[in-house]
Write a protein that holds these residues in place. Structure first.
Motif, PDB file in Angstrom:
ATOM      1  N   ILE A 145      31.203  43.315  44.047  1.00  0.00           N
ATOM      2  CA  ILE A 145      31.541  44.419  44.937  1.00  0.00           C
ATOM      3  C   ILE A 145      32.756  44.009  45.770  1.00  0.00           C
ATOM      4  O   ILE A 145      32.772  42.935  46.376  1.00  0.00           O
ATOM      5  CB  ILE A 145      30.352  44.773  45.836  1.00  0.00           C
ATOM      6  N   ILE A 146      33.759  44.858  45.780  1.00  0.00           N
ATOM      7  CA  ILE A 146      35.024  44.538  46.441  1.00  0.00           C
ATOM      8  C   ILE A 146      35.528  45.765  47.210  1.00  0.00           C
ATOM      9  O   ILE A 146      35.042  46.881  47.007  1.00  0.00           O
ATOM     10  CB  ILE A 146      36.103  44.101  45.420  1.00  0.00           C
ATOM     11  N   LEU A 147      36.511  45.549  48.081  1.00  0.00           N
ATOM     12  CA  LEU A 147      37.198  46.669  48.713  1.00  0.00           C
ATOM     13  C   LEU A 147      38.026  47.381  47.649  1.00  0.00           C
ATOM     14  O   LEU A 147      38.668  46.738  46.807  1.00  0.00           O
ATOM     15  CB  LEU A 147      38.121  46.177  49.825  1.00  0.00           C
ATOM     16  N   ASP A 148      38.019  48.708  47.686  1.00  0.00           N
ATOM     17  CA  ASP A 148      38.766  49.424  46.648  1.00  0.00           C
ATOM     18  C   ASP A 148      40.278  49.211  46.756  1.00  0.00           C
ATOM     19  O   ASP A 148      41.012  49.418  45.789  1.00  0.00           O
ATOM     20  CB  ASP A 148      38.422  50.907  46.645  1.00  0.00           C
ATOM     21  N   THR A 149      40.754  48.739  47.910  1.00  0.00           N
ATOM     22  CA  THR A 149      42.192  48.493  48.073  1.00  0.00           C
ATOM     23  C   THR A 149      42.698  47.306  47.249  1.00  0.00           C
ATOM     24  O   THR A 149      43.905  47.171  47.043  1.00  0.00           O
ATOM     25  CB  THR A 149      42.529  48.256  49.557  1.00  0.00           C
ATOM     26  N   ILE A 150      41.789  46.432  46.817  1.00  0.00           N
ATOM     27  CA  ILE A 150      42.223  45.285  46.011  1.00  0.00           C
ATOM     28  C   ILE A 150      41.730  45.389  44.570  1.00  0.00           C
ATOM     29  O   ILE A 150      41.923  44.461  43.775  1.00  0.00           O
ATOM     30  CB  ILE A 150      41.745  43.942  46.621  1.00  0.00           C
ATOM     31  N   ASN A 157      41.886  43.643  38.923  1.00  0.00           N
ATOM     32  CA  ASN A 157      41.722  44.085  37.540  1.00  0.00           C
ATOM     33  C   ASN A 157      42.879  43.604  36.668  1.00  0.00           C
ATOM     34  O   ASN A 157      42.721  43.364  35.471  1.00  0.00           O
ATOM     35  CB  ASN A 157      41.637  45.615  37.505  1.00  0.00           C
ATOM     36  N   ILE A 158      44.046  43.427  37.284  1.00  0.00           N
ATOM     37  CA  ILE A 158      45.217  42.952  36.540  1.00  0.00           C
ATOM     38  C   ILE A 158      45.264  41.424  36.480  1.00  0.00           C
ATOM     39  O   ILE A 158      45.583  40.838  35.439  1.00  0.00           O
ATOM     40  CB  ILE A 158      46.513  43.484  37.193  1.00  0.00           C
ATOM     41  N   HIS A 159      44.903  40.760  37.575  1.00  0.00           N
ATOM     42  CA  HIS A 159      45.190  39.333  37.703  1.00  0.00           C
ATOM     43  C   HIS A 159      44.013  38.399  37.435  1.00  0.00           C
ATOM     44  O   HIS A 159      44.243  37.204  37.184  1.00  0.00           O
ATOM     45  CB  HIS A 159      45.755  39.036  39.101  1.00  0.00           C
ATOM     46  N   LEU A 160      42.783  38.868  37.516  1.00  0.00           N
ATOM     47  CA  LEU A 160      41.663  37.958  37.253  1.00  0.00           C
ATOM     48  C   LEU A 160      41.492  37.794  35.748  1.00  0.00           C
ATOM     49  O   LEU A 160      40.944  38.669  35.067  1.00  0.00           O
ATOM     50  CB  LEU A 160      40.365  38.484  37.881  1.00  0.00           C
ATOM     51  N   LEU A 197      43.092  33.510  43.770  1.00  0.00           N
ATOM     52  CA  LEU A 197      44.124  34.539  43.624  1.00  0.00           C
ATOM     53  C   LEU A 197      44.682  34.977  44.978  1.00  0.00           C
ATOM     54  O   LEU A 197      45.454  35.927  45.055  1.00  0.00           O
ATOM     55  CB  LEU A 197      43.551  35.758  42.887  1.00  0.00           C
ATOM     56  N   GLY A 198      44.240  34.292  46.029  1.00  0.00           N
ATOM     57  CA  GLY A 198      44.742  34.620  47.363  1.00  0.00           C
ATOM     58  C   GLY A 198      43.942  35.683  48.085  1.00  0.00           C
ATOM     59  O   GLY A 198      44.379  36.190  49.123  1.00  0.00           O
ATOM     60  N   ILE A 199      42.779  36.020  47.551  1.00  0.00           N
ATOM     61  CA  ILE A 199      41.928  37.032  48.182  1.00  0.00           C
ATOM     62  C   ILE A 199      41.087  36.376  49.275  1.00  0.00           C
ATOM     63  O   ILE A 199      40.458  35.334  49.046  1.00  0.00           O
ATOM     64  CB  ILE A 199      41.002  37.700  47.144  1.00  0.00           C
ATOM     65  N   LYS A 200      41.056  36.976  50.452  1.00  0.00           N
ATOM     66  CA  LYS A 200      40.244  36.447  51.547  1.00  0.00           C
ATOM     67  C   LYS A 200      38.773  36.748  51.311  1.00  0.00           C
ATOM     68  O   LYS A 200      38.419  37.751  50.698  1.00  0.00           O
ATOM     69  CB  LYS A 200      40.704  37.037  52.877  1.00  0.00           C
ATOM     70  N   ARG A 201      37.908  35.870  51.833  1.00  0.00           N
ATOM     71  CA  ARG A 201      36.466  36.013  51.601  1.00  0.00           C
ATOM     72  C   ARG A 201      35.937  37.339  52.120  1.00  0.00           C
ATOM     73  O   ARG A 201      35.015  37.918  51.512  1.00  0.00           O
ATOM     74  CB  ARG A 201      35.719  34.848  52.296  1.00  0.00           C
TER      75      ARG A 201
END
Length: 260
Positions: free
Chosen positions: A136-141, A146-149, A116-120
């Protein structure tokens, strides 16, 4: 930065050392607070070592739970109170709805996120259960994911963002094995753990595909000790759990935990 500082780090780590030193200097001199992205344990070690050289900064690590492997660093001037400073973490809960998630592994979930273009470095620890997964992820993404996965390795999935206190962490399983070795050399122990010849284990080590405690090691004769974690690309990870004396023939008894 003093050139002598680089002597303590692998040449491949120079770029990260430079970035980490800049964060620390800006915090000390310009009173900035810096939240890093997720760091692997070796990167955390580097930042901690550099921060210890500067009495005007402090550092706090947060990965969502006490045993987290990947963590953010919060770097701040020494006078700031960091305990109540938010870490900016969320948990992405993934479930299959009516579909089964059985058989999906860590790599499947990570691959779906990267696709989805998310960096490691925006992704923390991934906790895979039989019927769901907590990431566990950064809250900014969080909202974006939540919409695209919507698919993980051809399996349609549903997602939700949940608070950190609802995280269900997975404790890594270790397959224990005990054997004797002539010495605590890296190549000797690794060859016994992975059941391949010492001559074959030397190649990936010298090629830079081996890490001891997340630091690249290219010397096959590197000495291991209790608690060391060894990772060889393509073979997996193991941990030296215990050294238990010497046999009558002078060989060292070791207990190893292989991550499964």
């Amino acid at each position: 930065m003093k050139p002598t500082i680089y002597e303590h780090f692998h040449p491949d780590e120079k770029a990260f050392v430079d970035r980490a030193w800049e964060w620390i200097e800006r915090s000390a001199q310009q009173h900035e607070l810096k939240r890093t992205d997720f760091l692997d344990p070796r990167q955390s070690q580097i930042i901690e070592a550099l921060a210890n050289r500067n009495p005007d900064v402090q550092i706090r690590f947060e990965g969502g739970y006490p045993e987290a492997e990947r963590r953010r660093a919060i770097i701040a001037p020494e006078y700031m109170y960091l305990e109540d400073e938010p870490a900016g973490l969320s948990v992405l809960a993934v479930n299959g709805g009516s579909a089964s998630l059985e058989g999906l592994d860590h790599g499947d979930y990570l691959g779906a996120l990267l696709g989805l273009g998310i960096k490691r470095d925006r992704i923390g620890d991934i906790h895979v259960h039989e019927s769901f997964c907590h990431i566990i992820i950064l809250d900014t993404i969080a909202d974006y994911l939540n919409i695209h996965l919507r698919q993980v390795h051809r399996v349609n999935v549903m997602t939700d963002v949940i608070p950190l206190d609802q995280l269900q962490a997975v404790v890594p399983e270790l397959q224990e094995m005990t054997f004797t070795v002539a010495s605590m050399r890296l190549d000797g122990i690794a060859s016994d753990v992975h059941r391949i010849s010492r001559t074959k284990i030397v190649d990936p080590i010298r090629a830079g595909r081996c890490r001891v405690n997340w630091k690249t090691v290219e010397n096959p004769s590197e000495q291991l000790g209790m608690g060391d974690v060894v990772s060889i690309k393509g073979l997996g990870r193991f941990k030296v759990l215990e050294t238990d004396g010497v046999t009558k023939k002078g060989r060292i008894r070791v207990r190893i935990g292989k991550f499964i």
